[in-house]
Scaffold this motif. Structure first.
Motif, mmCIF file in Angstrom:
data_model
loop_
_atom_site.group_PDB
_atom_site.id
_atom_site.type_symbol
_atom_site.label_atom_id
_atom_site.label_comp_id
_atom_site.label_asym_id
_atom_site.label_seq_id
_atom_site.Cartn_x
_atom_site.Cartn_y
_atom_site.Cartn_z
ATOM 1 N N UNK A 191 0.842 -1.193 0.000
ATOM 2 C CA UNK A 191 0.000 0.000 0.000
ATOM 3 C C UNK A 191 0.879 1.246 0.000
ATOM 4 N N UNK A 192 0.267 2.378 -0.308
ATOM 5 C CA UNK A 192 1.005 3.635 -0.258
ATOM 6 C C UNK A 192 1.516 3.889 1.160
ATOM 7 N N UNK A 193 0.737 3.479 2.155
ATOM 8 C CA UNK A 193 1.150 3.668 3.550
ATOM 9 C C UNK A 193 2.397 2.832 3.863
ATOM 10 N N UNK A 194 2.473 1.605 3.320
ATOM 11 C CA UNK A 194 3.654 0.779 3.542
ATOM 12 C C UNK A 194 4.880 1.357 2.840
ATOM 13 N N UNK A 195 4.648 1.969 1.686
ATOM 14 C CA UNK A 195 5.762 2.492 0.900
ATOM 15 C C UNK A 195 6.272 3.830 1.417
ATOM 16 N N UNK A 196 5.432 4.553 2.132
ATOM 17 C CA UNK A 196 5.808 5.907 2.564
ATOM 18 C C UNK A 196 7.128 5.944 3.342
ATOM 19 N N UNK A 197 7.371 5.034 4.308
ATOM 20 C CA UNK A 197 8.660 5.092 5.015
ATOM 21 C C UNK A 197 9.851 4.821 4.099
ATOM 22 N N UNK A 198 9.644 3.977 3.081
ATOM 23 C CA UNK A 198 10.731 3.686 2.148
ATOM 24 C C UNK A 198 11.004 4.878 1.244
ATOM 25 N N UNK A 199 9.949 5.596 0.902
ATOM 26 C CA UNK A 199 10.068 6.709 -0.032
ATOM 27 C C UNK A 199 10.549 7.994 0.631
ATOM 28 N N UNK A 200 10.462 8.060 1.951
ATOM 29 C CA UNK A 200 10.822 9.294 2.654
ATOM 30 C C UNK A 200 12.272 9.674 2.368
#
Length: 240
Positions: A191-200
């Protein structure tokens, strides 16, 4: 070969056709073959680049296909992963006919757009055999001790179908399966929520996979906060 270089340090040279000898051949699944080649007159490559493999028939008919490099530049061999497509001229030959010791026509490394400079914070969202360039990036980051600059999310149907699944997990990648529950994580794409920490903090994003995967992955990264102008896409299919 240099142990610490980036795109900015490289003076590009025009690639020409040369030969690559198959040193090892493995088939991790019935539909995949992993080739490791000794390439004559080899040029150094950056993670994310690819090679073209060309087959030539006795009547001089040729067929060619592009394959991303999985190996790190310091590896003495060039590692390619080939997905066997139905009726694929090149992939079928490499999977079913080619043997250790065979000599192939190859050209590379190729690609200036879809490669990581090893200095820019990056995130990868890759699927299926599209994980290959991310594997090269991870191997390079490990060698240069720049693992903090690279985060990877890899998507596959199951552990049996996702290339390099164990290596990706050991490297700390988020591995998601669409048809297989993995521990506490239920099946499904990230999900976008799961990816957010990786993308930060990422200043560049790499997406690689089939057209269907790319159409899914790009909006997910944008939803995770990635600037769409920083997303670099490489997609593949049965006809390239």
């Amino acid at each position: 070969m240099s142990a610490d270089r980036s795109i900015d340090d490289v003076v590009p040279r025009e690639t020409t056709w040369t030969t690559g000898t198959i040193i090892t051949k493995e088939q991790p699944t019935p539909d995949q073959v992993r080739l490791r080649l000794h390439v004559d007159d080899r040029q150094g490559h950056d993670p994310g680049q690819h090679y073209v493999v060309r087959l030539r028939a006795p009547d001089d008919y040729t067929a060619q296909r592009s394959y991303s490099v999985a190996s790190d530049n310091d590896d003495p061999l060039v590692e390619l992963l080939v997905e066997r497509f139905p009726d694929g001229e090149v992939s079928g030959h490499l999977a079913d006919v080619a043997e250790v010791g065979d000599v192939l026509e190859v050209r590379g490394p190729i690609g200036r757009w879809f490669r990581w400079d090893t200095r820019t914070p990056a995130v990868c969202l890759v699927g299926g055999t599209g994980v290959v360039p991310a594997v090269s990036m991870l191997r390079t980051a490990r060698r240069l001790d720049r693992r903090d600059l690279l985060r990877v999310a890899a998507v596959g149907r199951s552990p049996e179908h996702l290339p390099y699944a164990a290596e990706l997990a050991r490297a700390g990648a988020l591995v998601a399966y669409t048809r297989h529950d993995d521990g506490d994580r239920p099946r499904g794409v990230p999900t976008a929520e799961e990816l957010a920490p990786l993308a930060a903090g990422a200043e560049v994003a790499f997406v690689c996979g089939s057209p269907r995967f790319v159409a899914l992955a790009t909006p997910l990264l944008i939803g995770a906060g990635v600037d769409p102008t920083t997303i670099r896409v490489e997609q593949f299919g049965a006809t390239g």
